[in-house]
Design a protein around this motif. Structure first.
Motif, PDB file in Angstrom:
ATOM      1  N   VAL A 171       0.846  -1.206   0.000  1.00  0.00           N
ATOM      2  CA  VAL A 171       0.000   0.000   0.000  1.00  0.00           C
ATOM      3  C   VAL A 171       0.877   1.250   0.000  1.00  0.00           C
ATOM      4  O   VAL A 171       0.605   2.216  -0.721  1.00  0.00           O
ATOM      5  CB  VAL A 171      -0.944  -0.003   1.219  1.00  0.00           C
ATOM      6  N   GLY A 172       1.944   1.236   0.807  1.00  0.00           N
ATOM      7  CA  GLY A 172       2.860   2.371   0.839  1.00  0.00           C
ATOM      8  C   GLY A 172       3.511   2.621  -0.510  1.00  0.00           C
ATOM      9  O   GLY A 172       3.623   3.776  -0.956  1.00  0.00           O
ATOM     10  N   PHE A 173       3.932   1.544  -1.182  1.00  0.00           N
ATOM     11  CA  PHE A 173       4.543   1.699  -2.511  1.00  0.00           C
ATOM     12  C   PHE A 173       3.532   2.253  -3.507  1.00  0.00           C
ATOM     13  O   PHE A 173       3.863   3.102  -4.342  1.00  0.00           O
ATOM     14  CB  PHE A 173       5.083   0.352  -3.008  1.00  0.00           C
ATOM     15  N   PHE A 232      12.895  -2.599   2.988  1.00  0.00           N
ATOM     16  CA  PHE A 232      11.776  -2.163   2.155  1.00  0.00           C
ATOM     17  C   PHE A 232      10.465  -2.176   2.936  1.00  0.00           C
ATOM     18  O   PHE A 232       9.646  -1.260   2.798  1.00  0.00           O
ATOM     19  CB  PHE A 232      11.658  -3.066   0.919  1.00  0.00           C
ATOM     20  N   TYR A 233      10.262  -3.206   3.745  1.00  0.00           N
ATOM     21  CA  TYR A 233       9.044  -3.256   4.548  1.00  0.00           C
ATOM     22  C   TYR A 233       8.949  -2.042   5.460  1.00  0.00           C
ATOM     23  O   TYR A 233       7.865  -1.469   5.647  1.00  0.00           O
ATOM     24  CB  TYR A 233       9.020  -4.534   5.397  1.00  0.00           C
ATOM     25  N   TYR A 234      10.056  -1.647   6.045  1.00  0.00           N
ATOM     26  CA  TYR A 234      10.097  -0.509   6.972  1.00  0.00           C
ATOM     27  C   TYR A 234       9.913   0.816   6.237  1.00  0.00           C
ATOM     28  O   TYR A 234       9.074   1.644   6.613  1.00  0.00           O
ATOM     29  CB  TYR A 234      11.421  -0.534   7.727  1.00  0.00           C
ATOM     30  N   VAL A 235      10.659   1.010   5.175  1.00  0.00           N
ATOM     31  CA  VAL A 235      10.645   2.290   4.457  1.00  0.00           C
ATOM     32  C   VAL A 235       9.305   2.545   3.789  1.00  0.00           C
ATOM     33  O   VAL A 235       8.790   3.674   3.805  1.00  0.00           O
ATOM     34  CB  VAL A 235      11.784   2.323   3.414  1.00  0.00           C
ATOM     35  N   PHE A 236       8.709   1.495   3.204  1.00  0.00           N
ATOM     36  CA  PHE A 236       7.492   1.682   2.408  1.00  0.00           C
ATOM     37  C   PHE A 236       6.202   1.433   3.175  1.00  0.00           C
ATOM     38  O   PHE A 236       5.123   1.545   2.588  1.00  0.00           O
ATOM     39  CB  PHE A 236       7.531   0.779   1.173  1.00  0.00           C
ATOM     40  N   ASN A 237       6.281   1.102   4.454  1.00  0.00           N
ATOM     41  CA  ASN A 237       5.026   0.914   5.190  1.00  0.00           C
ATOM     42  C   ASN A 237       4.171   2.166   5.077  1.00  0.00           C
ATOM     43  O   ASN A 237       4.656   3.294   5.242  1.00  0.00           O
ATOM     44  CB  ASN A 237       5.308   0.602   6.664  1.00  0.00           C
ATOM     45  N   TYR A 238       2.893   1.961   4.785  1.00  0.00           N
ATOM     46  CA  TYR A 238       2.024   3.100   4.457  1.00  0.00           C
ATOM     47  C   TYR A 238       1.886   4.090   5.611  1.00  0.00           C
ATOM     48  O   TYR A 238       1.566   5.268   5.400  1.00  0.00           O
ATOM     49  CB  TYR A 238       0.653   2.592   4.014  1.00  0.00           C
ATOM     50  N   CYS A 239       2.100   3.641   6.848  1.00  0.00           N
ATOM     51  CA  CYS A 239       2.054   4.561   7.993  1.00  0.00           C
ATOM     52  C   CYS A 239       3.297   5.450   7.962  1.00  0.00           C
ATOM     53  O   CYS A 239       4.401   5.002   8.273  1.00  0.00           O
ATOM     54  CB  CYS A 239       2.005   3.790   9.306  1.00  0.00           C
ATOM     55  N   GLY A 240       3.129   6.674   7.578  1.00  0.00           N
ATOM     56  CA  GLY A 240       4.254   7.601   7.589  1.00  0.00           C
ATOM     57  C   GLY A 240       5.023   7.702   6.302  1.00  0.00           C
ATOM     58  O   GLY A 240       5.992   8.463   6.229  1.00  0.00           O
ATOM     59  N   VAL A 241       4.629   6.964   5.249  1.00  0.00           N
ATOM     60  CA  VAL A 241       5.431   6.981   4.022  1.00  0.00           C
ATOM     61  C   VAL A 241       5.348   8.327   3.315  1.00  0.00           C
ATOM     62  O   VAL A 241       6.283   8.734   2.635  1.00  0.00           O
ATOM     63  CB  VAL A 241       4.976   5.848   3.064  1.00  0.00           C
ATOM     64  N   LEU A 242       4.242   9.050   3.481  1.00  0.00           N
ATOM     65  CA  LEU A 242       4.042  10.294   2.732  1.00  0.00           C
ATOM     66  C   LEU A 242       4.581  11.515   3.466  1.00  0.00           C
ATOM     67  O   LEU A 242       5.338  12.299   2.900  1.00  0.00           O
ATOM     68  CB  LEU A 242       2.549  10.464   2.429  1.00  0.00           C
ATOM     69  N   THR A 243       4.201  11.674   4.722  1.00  0.00           N
ATOM     70  CA  THR A 243       4.641  12.868   5.458  1.00  0.00           C
ATOM     71  C   THR A 243       5.049  12.562   6.892  1.00  0.00           C
ATOM     72  O   THR A 243       5.092  13.459   7.724  1.00  0.00           O
ATOM     73  CB  THR A 243       3.515  13.922   5.496  1.00  0.00           C
ATOM     74  N   LEU A 297      12.033   9.243   3.870  1.00  0.00           N
ATOM     75  CA  LEU A 297      12.936   8.126   3.607  1.00  0.00           C
ATOM     76  C   LEU A 297      14.310   8.397   4.185  1.00  0.00           C
ATOM     77  O   LEU A 297      14.931   7.516   4.797  1.00  0.00           O
ATOM     78  CB  LEU A 297      13.037   7.905   2.092  1.00  0.00           C
ATOM     79  N   THR A 298      14.787   9.625   4.036  1.00  0.00           N
ATOM     80  CA  THR A 298      16.111   9.989   4.549  1.00  0.00           C
ATOM     81  C   THR A 298      16.175   9.825   6.057  1.00  0.00           C
ATOM     82  O   THR A 298      17.133   9.256   6.597  1.00  0.00           O
ATOM     83  CB  THR A 298      16.448  11.443   4.154  1.00  0.00           C
ATOM     84  N   LEU A 299      15.144  10.305   6.761  1.00  0.00           N
ATOM     85  CA  LEU A 299      15.135  10.161   8.217  1.00  0.00           C
ATOM     86  C   LEU A 299      15.097   8.694   8.624  1.00  0.00           C
ATOM     87  O   LEU A 299      15.843   8.253   9.512  1.00  0.00           O
ATOM     88  CB  LEU A 299      13.922  10.881   8.812  1.00  0.00           C
ATOM     89  N   LYS A 300      14.230   7.923   7.985  1.00  0.00           N
ATOM     90  CA  LYS A 300      14.081   6.512   8.354  1.00  0.00           C
ATOM     91  C   LYS A 300      15.347   5.715   8.095  1.00  0.00           C
ATOM     92  O   LYS A 300      15.798   4.922   8.923  1.00  0.00           O
ATOM     93  CB  LYS A 300      12.913   5.887   7.575  1.00  0.00           C
ATOM     94  N   ILE A 301      15.934   5.905   6.911  1.00  0.00           N
ATOM     95  CA  ILE A 301      17.069   5.075   6.518  1.00  0.00           C
ATOM     96  C   ILE A 301      18.307   5.430   7.335  1.00  0.00           C
ATOM     97  O   ILE A 301      19.088   4.561   7.722  1.00  0.00           O
ATOM     98  CB  ILE A 301      17.332   5.195   4.999  1.00  0.00           C
ATOM     99  N   VAL A 302      18.502   6.717   7.627  1.00  0.00           N
ATOM    100  CA  VAL A 302      19.627   7.126   8.465  1.00  0.00           C
ATOM    101  C   VAL A 302      19.404   6.648   9.894  1.00  0.00           C
ATOM    102  O   VAL A 302      20.320   6.137  10.552  1.00  0.00           O
ATOM    103  CB  VAL A 302      19.825   8.659   8.416  1.00  0.00           C
ATOM    104  N   GLY A 303      18.171   6.810  10.402  1.00  0.00           N
ATOM    105  CA  GLY A 303      17.857   6.309  11.736  1.00  0.00           C
ATOM    106  C   GLY A 303      18.072   4.815  11.845  1.00  0.00           C
ATOM    107  O   GLY A 303      18.591   4.311  12.852  1.00  0.00           O
ATOM    108  N   LEU A 304      17.696   4.071  10.793  1.00  0.00           N
ATOM    109  CA  LEU A 304      17.897   2.622  10.784  1.00  0.00           C
ATOM    110  C   LEU A 304      19.387   2.277  10.854  1.00  0.00           C
ATOM    111  O   LEU A 304      19.783   1.354  11.574  1.00  0.00           O
ATOM    112  CB  LEU A 304      17.277   2.019   9.518  1.00  0.00           C
ATOM    113  N   ALA A 305      20.202   3.021  10.115  1.00  0.00           N
ATOM    114  CA  ALA A 305      21.651   2.777  10.144  1.00  0.00           C
ATOM    115  C   ALA A 305      22.218   2.995  11.546  1.00  0.00           C
ATOM    116  O   ALA A 305      23.066   2.218  12.014  1.00  0.00           O
ATOM    117  CB  ALA A 305      22.355   3.680   9.138  1.00  0.00           C
ATOM    118  N   PHE A 306      21.763   4.032  12.225  1.00  0.00           N
ATOM    119  CA  PHE A 306      22.204   4.269  13.605  1.00  0.00           C
ATOM    120  C   PHE A 306      21.737   3.140  14.523  1.00  0.00           C
ATOM    121  O   PHE A 306      22.469   2.726  15.427  1.00  0.00           O
ATOM    122  CB  PHE A 306      21.674   5.614  14.099  1.00  0.00           C
TER     123      PHE A 306
END
Length: 461
Positions: free
Chosen positions: A38-40, A157-168, A110-119
């Protein structure tokens, strides 16, 4: 309302309705796949061909996180993500069509999520190595266990594209995402009160935004007729412009919270004292022990983890420093946790954090002027807070708070004109037509405050 805004609102309302079904999915694998699918789809609807940007950024960052040295993967991911964000916003210079505005929102989150995930991966790796040598208490060890997790390529991908929060947004950690899949809290919470507490803001904010935008449109600032109006009218226009700006932002943030609430994202027992963006902060041992349905039914739950905004406090606390804590709270958590606390030079932490916030928002000069002037505004404010708020009480304190509130909103409104006008030419034209009165006034106010503070110290001595 333009077509983009109609699509944006339609997708958010669709996501709200989907949550009723989504929170009832019991199979973890199905839930991950449906949420990401759904997020994708949402990303594709707002982005079309430009969805490639999101895919490229996700794939490369996933490779960095999974295959680079875990001690440095967060640094590599941070550097690549922000460099790609800069490229993404300057594609026109490379002969690539500029992405739609809502794709920009997707790329920002995406930038916030992916950087946060790396940390988080970096922390998980370090915690795993120290686990056997740890001499911590049971509670601290249990907290460490919440940091540890295994990660596969598809999980990114599951984390980044989850529809909760994917847009804003809102921003939430990967740990929160895992908990929403594997913890049963969403099966026992009564989310209706939390939902109602958000819903009643929507007609108020929506009505204010439409009325203010109808009578005082921002586009009027760039017309010849506006320049022919009196100085006081031109100066006063910062107030309705800021009202339009913040009512729009507030409306979007509350809608994103509602999407998460209905979908069961970010719900935790209240006794764990969840923090916006982070999740539980205490009683980890108790969280681990409570697994029986009878016990889970008795608990109180809250959605503080995905809480982004306190509209009343953001507007009516007397200082900028306090107001910023109530606005876009999960992003503030990200900036504080991954920029402010980790910046090596304490003296420049605030400046570095504001600079990264401006970079994250965009490449327009207006972002840098608006956010970059915050440290200077805080200099005068901290001074006058000591003069007016620290030692006053009763009526004098109430009057002082009103004065500080006016000064705060005036500065916010003046800065926001740069944020919404964006381009240097438009910003300079507007500030020239009001003779830069606000910064001149506040510079004078700062030196007056310094003089009064010296006088106070002399009297005390």
């Amino acid at each position: 309302m333009n077509l983009d805004d109609m699509i944006y609102l339609s997708l958010l309302f669709f996501s709200m309705g989907l949550g009723v079904y989504y929170r009832k999915i019991s199979n973890v694998e199905n839930k991950k796949k449906i949420g990401a699918a759904v997020g994708f789809l949402i990303v594709f609807i707002v982005s079309g061909f430009h969805t490639l940007h999101v895919l490229i950024s996700t794939i490369i960052n996933a490779c960095i996180i999974l295959y680079a040295d875990k001690r440095k993967c967060h640094i590599y991911t941070f550097a690549f993500s922000f460099l790609y964000l800069f490229f993404f916003r300057t594609t026109a210079f490379f002969g690539i069509p500029y992405p739609p505005s809502h794709t920009n929102l997707v790329q920002m989150m995406l930038t916030l999520k992916i950087v946060g995930l790396a940390f988080e991966v970096n922390s998980s790796s370090e915690t795993t190595k120290r686990k056997e040598e740890s001499t911590k208490s049971a509670e601290e060890k249990c907290e460490d266990e919440t940091v540890c997790f295994d990660l596969e390529f598809i999980d990114v991908f599951y984390y980044v594209f989850n529809y909760c929060g994917v847009l804003t947004g809102p921003y939430f950690r990967y740990r929160t995402f895992l908990d929403h899949l594997h913890k049963p809290y969403h099966l026992y919470d009564n989310y209706i009160p939390a939902l109602v507490s958000k819903l009643y803001w929507l007609p108020l904010l929506g009505g204010v935004h439409l009325l203010a935008n109808y009578y005082w449109p921002l586009s009027y600032v760039s017309t010849e007729e506006f320049l022919s109006r009196s100085f006081f009218y031109r100066y006063w226009y910062i107030w309705p412009s800021f009202l339009i700006f913040r009512s729009r932002i507030f409306f979007g943030l509350i809608l994103t919270e509602i999407v998460c609430i209905v979908g069961g994202m970010g719900v935790y027992p209240a006794f764990s004292k969840p923090k916006s963006g982070h999740g539980p902060t205490q009683d980890f041992e108790k969280l681990k022990e409570i697994t029986e349905p009878e016990d889970l039914k008795k608990l109180d739950y809250d959605y503080t983890t995905i809480h982004c905004l306190n509209p009343y406090e953001a507007d009516f606390v007397p200082t900028m420093r306090e107001a910023m804590k109530h606005w876009n709270i999960t992003v503030q958590y990200w900036l504080a946790n991954y920029i402010y606390k980790r910046f090596p030079h304490k003296k420049f932490r605030t400046t570095a954090t504001m600079l990264m916030s401006a970079v994250w928002h965009g490449v327009y000069s207006g972002y840098y002027f608006c956010i970059g002037t915050v440290p200077f505004a805080l200099m005068y404010e901290d001074l006058w807070s000591k003069l007016l708020l620290e030692k006053n009480e009763g009526l004098a304190l109430q009057v002082s708070r009103l004065v500080m509130l006016f000064l705060k909103m005036q500065m916010f409104s003046y800065q926001a004109m740069a944020f919404v006008l964006l381009e240097v030419r438009k910003i300079i034209n507007y500030y020239n037509c009001v003779y830069h009165c606000v910064p001149i006034f506040y510079v004078g106010l700062y030196f007056l405050g310094k003089y009064l503070m010296r006088q106070r110290k002399c009297k005390e001595q």
